[in-house]
Design an enzyme around this catalytic site. Sequence first.
Site, short mmCIF file in Angstrom:
data_model
loop_
_atom_site.label_atom_id
_atom_site.label_comp_id
_atom_site.label_asym_id
_atom_site.label_seq_id
_atom_site.Cartn_x
_atom_site.Cartn_y
_atom_site.Cartn_z
N SER A 28 31.40 -87.49 -7.85
CA SER A 28 32.54 -87.18 -7.02
C SER A 28 33.27 -88.33 -6.17
CB SER A 28 31.87 -85.95 -6.10
OG SER A 28 30.86 -86.67 -5.48
N GLU A 99 25.23 -87.69 0.42
CA GLU A 99 24.73 -87.49 -1.06
C GLU A 99 23.20 -87.56 -0.63
OE1 GLU A 99 26.49 -87.05 -2.98
OE2 GLU A 99 28.47 -87.97 -2.58
C1 BEZ Z 1 28.80 -90.87 -7.34
O1 BEZ Z 1 30.22 -90.37 -7.56
O2 BEZ Z 1 28.63 -91.81 -7.78
C2 BEZ Z 1 27.90 -90.09 -6.91
C3 BEZ Z 1 28.58 -88.86 -6.40
C4 BEZ Z 1 27.51 -87.85 -5.92
C5 BEZ Z 1 26.08 -88.34 -5.65
C6 BEZ Z 1 25.78 -89.35 -6.35
C7 BEZ Z 1 26.69 -90.39 -7.06
#
Ligand code: BEZ
Length: 185
Positions: A28, A99
């Site tokens: 995301s 996150e």
């Molecule tokens: C990412 O886009 O790198 C990411 C998104 C959500 C959780 C962990 C990583």
Amino acid sequence: MSVNTIEHNRTRQNFDGVSSVWLFGYGSLIYKVDFPFLEQQPASIEGWVRRFWQGSHDHRGTREAPGRVVTLIEQPGAVCKGMAYRVSPDVFEHLDHREKNGYLRFSTAMTFDDGRQEQGLVYIATEDNEAFLGHAPDADIALQISRSVGPSGRNDEYLLKLAEALRHLGDDDPHVFAIEAMLSA
Ligand code: BEZ
């Protein structure tokens, strides 16, 4: 390891005297850029594949009915494409909260599309976190995603936005595109 990783992440890197850090996004973070950045570059990291193997009960599902979101799984020789952002270390306070469902910050080498290399950080949910779901057939993952919804919205919206962002980056991710195709079948 407990699902909430905010405290774990706070102690993982020392940002004293550091003015900016590269962050590699593969999920995301590619399409939901709700943080300030100094610079942005399409990039890739080696030895990892993107997989819908992490459970989500705080964004795209609930504790009773978790959705599925991506994490990285080690695979020698693989290349994972994404977007790199150069950010102020302050940004990690916001991202650690966003996150917090099992993701830890790891150091990684990243290669920009112009061939330059930098060291940076990437959030990975490893298989020892409580929310990790692991492998399932693509059809089962698509079904789970199609049924899940959480505080951040529908799980299928997450998948569709990610697939669109990867196409925009010129990436061919068979895992993501196969699940996307099953969703709309
Ligand atoms: C990412 O886009 O790198 C990411 C998104 C959500 C959780 C962990 C990583």
